[in-house]
Design a protein around this motif. Sequence first.
Motif, PDB file in Angstrom:
ATOM      1  N   MET A  72     -23.895   7.320 -37.960  1.00  0.00           N
ATOM      2  CA  MET A  72     -25.122   8.084 -38.195  1.00  0.00           C
ATOM      3  C   MET A  72     -25.430   8.908 -36.950  1.00  0.00           C
ATOM      4  SD  MET A  72     -28.953   6.690 -39.143  1.00  0.00           S
ATOM      5  CE  MET A  72     -29.728   6.641 -37.521  1.00  0.00           C
ATOM      6  N   GLY A  73     -25.346  10.221 -37.068  1.00  0.00           N
ATOM      7  CA  GLY A  73     -25.624  11.093 -35.933  1.00  0.00           C
ATOM      8  C   GLY A  73     -24.382  11.858 -35.516  1.00  0.00           C
ATOM      9  N   GLY A  74     -24.576  13.132 -35.154  1.00  0.00           N
ATOM     10  CA  GLY A  74     -23.440  13.968 -34.816  1.00  0.00           C
ATOM     11  C   GLY A  74     -23.482  14.538 -33.416  1.00  0.00           C
ATOM     12  N   GLY A  75     -24.074  13.802 -32.489  1.00  0.00           N
ATOM     13  CA  GLY A  75     -24.132  14.266 -31.103  1.00  0.00           C
ATOM     14  C   GLY A  75     -22.807  14.095 -30.383  1.00  0.00           C
ATOM     15  N   PRO A  76     -22.761  14.472 -29.086  1.00  0.00           N
ATOM     16  CA  PRO A  76     -21.518  14.359 -28.314  1.00  0.00           C
ATOM     17  C   PRO A  76     -20.959  12.944 -28.289  1.00  0.00           C
ATOM     18  CG  PRO A  76     -23.121  15.705 -27.141  1.00  0.00           C
ATOM     19  CD  PRO A  76     -23.838  15.122 -28.309  1.00  0.00           C
ATOM     20  N   MET A  77     -21.824  11.933 -28.175  1.00  0.00           N
ATOM     21  CA  MET A  77     -21.330  10.563 -28.113  1.00  0.00           C
ATOM     22  C   MET A  77     -20.656  10.169 -29.426  1.00  0.00           C
ATOM     23  SD  MET A  77     -23.334   7.132 -26.863  1.00  0.00           S
ATOM     24  CE  MET A  77     -24.340   8.144 -25.790  1.00  0.00           C
TER      25      MET A  77
END
Length: 249
Positions: A72-77
């Motif tokens: 869940m989530g599409g950030g750099p991490m």
Amino acid sequence: APAVGKPLGAVSFPSGARLVALVREGEAFAPDGSTIVAPGDKVVLVGQREVMPKAIRLFGDAKIQARDIVIMGGGPMAAWLCRALRDRALRVRLFEPERERAETLAADLDWVTVINADATNQDTFRGEYLGKADVFVAITDDDESNILGGAWAKSQGVKQAMAVVQRPIYLHLLEHVGIDLAFSPRVAAMREINQLMDDSAVMALSSVSRGALDVYRVRINSRSPAAGRALREQVAPEGFIIAAVQHEG
């Protein structure tokens, strides 16, 4: 598995591999030659990389069933995590609600199924059968969203829920809301830096089954009772195993 039902002393391990810990019904312990491995046990194997496939086959099918991972989530991490999971027996689905970011991720991570949606939306969750996932990783930039998302996923049937939180103050709370594992990048970085700087003779490396079994690195000096003696001559306390030796690099 070929090793099931046999005392470990009767199991033909490849040279350079050994079983150093066994977890049974949530309890971890260091086995000995009389320990018999049973179905449902989890084992910790340590060995030279080239012999590990042979050692693993003693305890299960070499064909690993693909696991279903939801991020869940599409950030750099999240993108770094997807790259770390590449070329493994995993089905990875990444949920990113911002369309432009989702399109960028889909182009960069062609081995990942990128879905432009909120994983915690009830219709999306049910429509994508996310409750059947093996692992749900909440890794957005917002701590509260990660906590709520991980807790929601776990309550809906996900086998294991993980949450990444920037503020370490939340870590001790997450177990009580149903989240199986929580990580703080700040805490992880601090521990890693501390280990790299620590040159002490005895250093704790990790633990198995939430601290039931601890792993230490011990630096041997000329005054050590173990120096210059074969391992078979060492009188070790019960529940203690030398798992590996680092010698001249």
